[in-house]
Enzyme design. Sequence first.
Site, PDB file in Angstrom:
ATOM      1  CE  LYS A   1      -5.314  -2.011  -4.630  1.00  0.00           C
ATOM      2  NZ  LYS A   1      -5.159  -1.662  -3.197  1.00  0.00           N
TER       3      LYS A   1
ATOM      4  CG  ASP B   1     -10.009   0.662  -2.073  1.00  0.00           C
ATOM      5  OD1 ASP B   1     -11.079   0.147  -1.656  1.00  0.00           O
ATOM      6  OD2 ASP B   1      -8.918   0.557  -1.475  1.00  0.00           O
TER       7      ASP B   1
ATOM      8  CE  LYS C   1      -9.782   3.047   0.789  1.00  0.00           C
ATOM      9  NZ  LYS C   1      -8.773   2.774   1.804  1.00  0.00           N
TER      10      LYS C   1
ATOM     11  CG  ASP D   1      -6.452   1.299  -4.645  1.00  0.00           C
ATOM     12  OD1 ASP D   1      -5.254   1.347  -4.300  1.00  0.00           O
ATOM     13  OD2 ASP D   1      -7.274   0.519  -4.130  1.00  0.00           O
TER      14      ASP D   1
ATOM     15  CG  ASP E   1     -10.317  -0.100   2.707  1.00  0.00           C
ATOM     16  OD1 ASP E   1     -10.185  -0.100   1.471  1.00  0.00           O
ATOM     17  OD2 ASP E   1     -10.047   0.873   3.434  1.00  0.00           O
TER      18      ASP E   1
ATOM     19  CD  GLU F   1      -8.949  -2.812  -2.200  1.00  0.00           C
ATOM     20  OE1 GLU F   1      -9.057  -2.677  -0.966  1.00  0.00           O
ATOM     21  OE2 GLU F   1      -8.211  -2.074  -2.902  1.00  0.00           O
TER      22      GLU F   1
ATOM     23  NE  ARG G   1      -4.068  -6.814   2.444  1.00  0.00           N
ATOM     24  CZ  ARG G   1      -3.572  -6.340   3.583  1.00  0.00           C
ATOM     25  NH1 ARG G   1      -3.401  -7.129   4.608  1.00  0.00           N
ATOM     26  NH2 ARG G   1      -3.235  -5.061   3.693  1.00  0.00           N
TER      27      ARG G   1
HETATM   28  N1  BES Z   1      -5.868   1.168  -1.552  1.00  0.00           N
HETATM   29  C1  BES Z   1      -5.718   1.060  -0.158  1.00  0.00           C
HETATM   30  C2  BES Z   1      -4.343   1.495   0.333  1.00  0.00           C
HETATM   31  C3  BES Z   1      -4.060   2.971   0.288  1.00  0.00           C
HETATM   32  C4  BES Z   1      -4.455   3.783   1.327  1.00  0.00           C
HETATM   33  C5  BES Z   1      -3.361   3.505  -0.746  1.00  0.00           C
HETATM   34  C6  BES Z   1      -4.153   5.131   1.289  1.00  0.00           C
HETATM   35  C7  BES Z   1      -3.037   4.842  -0.780  1.00  0.00           C
HETATM   36  C8  BES Z   1      -3.446   5.653   0.242  1.00  0.00           C
HETATM   37  C9  BES Z   1      -5.904  -0.392   0.302  1.00  0.00           C
HETATM   38  O1  BES Z   1      -6.797  -1.131  -0.445  1.00  0.00           O
HETATM   39  C10 BES Z   1      -6.425  -0.332   1.695  1.00  0.00           C
HETATM   40  O2  BES Z   1      -7.465   0.201   1.875  1.00  0.00           O
HETATM   41  N2  BES Z   1      -5.660  -0.852   2.633  1.00  0.00           N
HETATM   42  C11 BES Z   1      -6.003  -0.828   3.995  1.00  0.00           C
HETATM   43  C12 BES Z   1      -5.586  -2.146   4.599  1.00  0.00           C
HETATM   44  C13 BES Z   1      -6.130  -2.377   5.978  1.00  0.00           C
HETATM   45  C14 BES Z   1      -7.619  -2.507   5.956  1.00  0.00           C
HETATM   46  C15 BES Z   1      -5.478  -3.632   6.531  1.00  0.00           C
HETATM   47  C16 BES Z   1      -5.278   0.333   4.682  1.00  0.00           C
HETATM   48  O3  BES Z   1      -4.124   0.613   4.316  1.00  0.00           O
HETATM   49  O4  BES Z   1      -5.877   0.981   5.510  1.00  0.00           O
HETATM   50 ZN    ZN Z   2      -6.996  -0.517  -2.459  1.00  0.00          ZN
HETATM   51 ZN    ZN Z   3      -8.786  -0.838   0.217  1.00  0.00          ZN
END
Ligand code: BES
Ligand code: ZN
Ligand code: ZN
Length: 492
Positions: free
Chosen positions: A257, A262, A269, A280, A339, A341, A343
Amino acid sequence: MNKLQFRWVNTGQSPACILVSTKTDVLDAGDLSAADKKKVSTYLKSAAFTGAFGATAWVPGTSIPVLLAGIGKPNEFHAARWLRTWSAVARAALQQMMAGISFTWPEKSRFPLDTAALMKLAVEGLHEGSYDFNAFHPKKSTRTLTIELRGEVLAGKSIRRTVADGQLIGRTLNEIRDLANLPPNLLGPQELAAKVKQLAKQDGLDCRIWNEAALKKEKAGALLAVAQGSGRPGCLIRLAYTPGRKKLPPPLVVVGKAVTFDSGGICLKPGKGMEWMAYDKCGGMTALAAILLAARLKVPNPVVAYIPAVENMPDGRAARPGDIVTARNGTHIELLNTDAEGRLILADALSFAADEKPRAIVDIATLTGAVIIALGHEATAVMGNNDKLLLELMLSGESTGERLWQLPLWSEYDAALKGRFADVKNIGDGTAGTISGAAFLKQFVPEDIPWAHLDVAGTAWLEAAQNGRAPGATLSCARLLCDWLATTPGME
Ligand code: BES
Ligand code: ZN
Ligand code: ZN
């Protein structure tokens, strides 16, 4: 970038001596003078030195500089700790403005790993410890640190070979760290693709890039849904390494990825800490590092890497919660959180990966914040559809010091992803967040292809220096993947 240089020396005075040590015992005081040995033992008794892995101390009053490097409790010895010990050594030596250090193998000590494996880890650790992201601190001068390896044990052929491999790995990772640490204004998906193309050319890798128009033709609707929120177009990068031998087995595929920033998209966020979302892209950077390492070390297996690269932004044209998009494999996805994204871009990249008819696919991504709740920053979560593959990866993790921890991926977890108006939704019910992410990805890999997913959200970067490691991208699991690519036996 600081440089490390290794030399095999048998005579002459040490410039500075490294002694690996527990809290109470130096493993072998080598060829120190009797007076210096006494100073060391007196210092150890003074309790200033904890002996914890990553702890270092210069012994006061010795005739040559002596650096104690803690390796922690012997019964808790692990490749991961040994590696940190050596990062801390490099950092301490560079901080002290040393031009050279010397190391003699502690022959009397017993380790649970062989000397060659330990020296490889030491060299890799030294490289990690010597790294700093200085591109925007041009005044910080780059230095060369010479490491003298002394004595018969380290002079052997197999040690020399592994030291050379360790150097190649260490240098490559520091080179890619410089790319992974670039800020998001300077490195968007296209800049990343250009840089990858250049690296591929240098290293003789095959490189293909799908731009947005090409991705539209491929019906990669999930990846494009994320890309459309940014003024900077997304793309998909494919790299291939083909070893020079006849009768090649099907490739091993690594998918990473690369979200160059992000923001969360329309589901924005919070501002606090958002700057870290420049990291990210680290899954993609690690996939890039792994295939470069495979090529530079000439591993026997053919390897393909896919790097979906996008920026996740909240533009007027951005995807909304409630949108339904169709992934390349025909699955309809209900977007309930923009968010989630990673996946989405991986879903389409995985369907490209499956077309390679590969022997196995491993994807690597900073996918969920939930993995930090589960495992903190010490382990990477691993899940997948094939126990043998998971075991191979976990063993590579143990020997490279990049530890994996498995979470379950039973089909019971699939229910939470059932869509209301489409096949699936891109978020679960809020429980088991890391598993939900993997359960989503599972649907884009045919069941008969061994597949594993590594969630590196907790291990991909450091927000502050730690045990000799600089803040920024760690490229966590690059060495693990390289080990796996090199050691998985080729099929007839
Ligand atoms: N890039 C983030 C995951 C992340 C969060 C990595 C904090 C490192 C530190 C990912 O794209 C994301 O935002 N995931 C969400 C998923 C949720 C919306 C189901 C998350 O983890 O909050
Ligand atoms: Zn992300
Ligand atoms: Zn995200």
